[in-house]
Design an enzyme around this catalytic site. Sequence first.
Site, PDB file in Angstrom:
ATOM      1  N   ASN A  34       0.827  -1.216   0.000  1.00 42.42           N
ATOM      2  CA  ASN A  34       0.000   0.000   0.000  1.00 42.42           C
ATOM      3  C   ASN A  34       0.861   1.267   0.000  1.00 42.42           C
ATOM      4  O   ASN A  34       0.332   2.372   0.075  1.00 42.42           O
ATOM      5  CB  ASN A  34      -0.994  -0.003   1.169  1.00 42.42           C
ATOM      6  N   LEU A  35       2.167   1.104  -0.048  1.00 43.39           N
ATOM      7  CA  LEU A  35       3.137   2.215  -0.150  1.00 43.39           C
ATOM      8  C   LEU A  35       3.056   3.172   1.045  1.00 43.39           C
ATOM      9  O   LEU A  35       3.412   4.341   0.922  1.00 43.39           O
ATOM     10  CB  LEU A  35       2.963   2.975  -1.475  1.00 43.39           C
ATOM     11  N   ASP A  60      -3.897  -2.994   0.059  1.00 47.05           N
ATOM     12  CA  ASP A  60      -3.666  -3.296   1.472  1.00 47.05           C
ATOM     13  C   ASP A  60      -3.891  -4.786   1.748  1.00 47.05           C
ATOM     14  O   ASP A  60      -4.848  -5.372   1.220  1.00 47.05           O
ATOM     15  CB  ASP A  60      -4.658  -2.462   2.293  1.00 47.05           C
ATOM     16  N   ASN A 101      -2.934  -3.623  11.734  1.00 53.11           N
ATOM     17  CA  ASN A 101      -2.104  -3.788  10.534  1.00 53.11           C
ATOM     18  C   ASN A 101      -1.340  -5.116  10.553  1.00 53.11           C
ATOM     19  O   ASN A 101      -1.347  -5.860   9.577  1.00 53.11           O
ATOM     20  CB  ASN A 101      -1.126  -2.619  10.430  1.00 53.11           C
ATOM     21  N   SER A 126      10.546 -11.394  14.169  1.00 54.85           N
ATOM     22  CA  SER A 126      11.631 -10.541  14.638  1.00 54.85           C
ATOM     23  C   SER A 126      12.221 -11.109  15.917  1.00 54.85           C
ATOM     24  O   SER A 126      11.509 -11.710  16.729  1.00 54.85           O
ATOM     25  CB  SER A 126      11.056  -9.157  14.930  1.00 54.85           C
ATOM     26  N   TYR A 150       4.589  -3.878  19.366  1.00 54.73           N
ATOM     27  CA  TYR A 150       5.145  -4.347  18.088  1.00 54.73           C
ATOM     28  C   TYR A 150       5.604  -5.806  18.218  1.00 54.73           C
ATOM     29  O   TYR A 150       5.237  -6.669  17.419  1.00 54.73           O
ATOM     30  CB  TYR A 150       6.317  -3.457  17.646  1.00 54.73           C
ATOM     31  N   LYS A 154       4.073  -9.504  16.551  1.00 58.16           N
ATOM     32  CA  LYS A 154       4.807 -10.544  15.816  1.00 58.16           C
ATOM     33  C   LYS A 154       4.583 -11.918  16.449  1.00 58.16           C
ATOM     34  O   LYS A 154       4.386 -12.920  15.758  1.00 58.16           O
ATOM     35  CB  LYS A 154       6.306 -10.214  15.794  1.00 58.16           C
ATOM     36  N   ARG A 232      24.516  -5.714  19.311  1.00 59.00           N
ATOM     37  CA  ARG A 232      23.454  -6.333  18.515  1.00 59.00           C
ATOM     38  C   ARG A 232      24.065  -7.214  17.439  1.00 59.00           C
ATOM     39  O   ARG A 232      25.227  -7.077  17.087  1.00 59.00           O
ATOM     40  CB  ARG A 232      22.609  -5.264  17.799  1.00 59.00           C
ATOM     41  N   ASP A 297      15.895  -0.475  26.334  1.00 64.18           N
ATOM     42  CA  ASP A 297      16.929  -1.166  25.549  1.00 64.18           C
ATOM     43  C   ASP A 297      17.518  -2.360  26.298  1.00 64.18           C
ATOM     44  O   ASP A 297      17.782  -2.280  27.501  1.00 64.18           O
ATOM     45  CB  ASP A 297      18.090  -0.205  25.231  1.00 64.18           C
TER      46      ASP A 297
END
Length: 338
Positions: A34-35, A60, A101, A126, A150, A154, A232, A297
């Site tokens: 959907n850019l 979408d 989403n 992830s 987030y 996932k 990381r 973090d």
Amino acid sequence: MKNYVLVTGGAGYIGSHTCVALAAAGYTPLILDNLCNSSAKVLDRLATISGAAPRLIEGDVRDRALLDRVFAQEPVQAVIHFAGLKAVGDSVVDPLLYYDNNVNGSLVLAAAMRAAGVRTLIFSSSATVYGEPDESPIPESAPTRPANPYGRSKLMVEECLGDLYRSEPGWRIALLRYFNPVGAHESGLIGEHPQGKPNNLMPFVSQVAVGTRPELVVHGGDYPTPDGTGVRDYVHVMDLAEGHVAALRHALAQPQALLTVNLGTGRGCSVLEVVQAFERASGRPVPRTIGPRRPGDVPAYWGDPAAAAEVLGWQARRTLDQMCADSWRWQSGNPEGY
Ligand code: NAD
Ligand code: UDP
């Protein structure tokens, strides 16, 4: 012959690089995007790199009617599902947007696939699903305890797809847990172009080196790591792209499969190591100051890539110096992005 691979989110950073790797391996990528975080201009660049641009269907993944039309009209043999939102901070501010989403989008896609009889799905998960790990390298069997919406989005999709796999025979599903994707295609024609101020280290360092930003703030210099800065597992985006091709090839060769695989190098690098490698690659100084730790973090983590090597025959090959050299070629040649 069904040889299309539907690449949702294929105009984005990892998706566009995966289109290059798919074309090189003889597959025909078909992009659905959907850019919302990418540009159709990437298609011209893909045409230059691969000889032909993939087709883009602008739309979408939550649009079931569109997906039904695509599966009815196009010979799709498998789906690689990148489409999603990925900013941790935004997911805390607007969790419903992220669940809609990322989770709802994946469910709509999976339902359309089931209806169309397309049962091969490679999913972008992830390493954030691990949260703060007990130890590194992190194996796939480590506990999952994501620390933000987030990461939870996932993990929820992973669990839904696992249930789907167990509900009926014939599904071939790979859940790929990426560590920190960085770098760009070696042509310098495609790369990562974050909107606004980058949250991630490598795009920030690139923008400092090219002069768009005055200095890098290192988030914490007093971690229990060799030089005090965060560690990381940075993995070159073309290695990652090739990991998707390996997962696809493996999945298509099985009668059914549910795989959960880390994609990383198995090696941790500190913020200062990345900065120094970038200075070497670019020949430019990267001014930096040490600031406070960034809330939330994790001090240090890296992945165990043994399963990817054993099951998929995939191993990251590119070094930190190559990651920085390729990021620099993209950044210096395209300071405004596409
Ligand atoms: P990106 O934002 O560059 O690419 C995502 C693409 O999906 C964009 O082109 C965007 O326009 C599209 N998109 C988003 N929502 C959509 C929707 N509802 N319908 C259709 N298209 C939609 O991000 P990326 O870095 O390429 O990440 C790709 C995937 O990998 C994401 O799912 C992300 O969560 C996951 N991931 C990324 C990282 C990372 O550090 N980049 C790490 C782990 C996992
Ligand atoms: N980092 C930093 N300054 C920045 C951005 C990131 O020092 O402007 C550090 C961050 O604290 C972490 C590492 O770089 O130790 C990687 O951060 P990134 O956001 O890229 O990845 P993530 O933390 O999501 O793995």
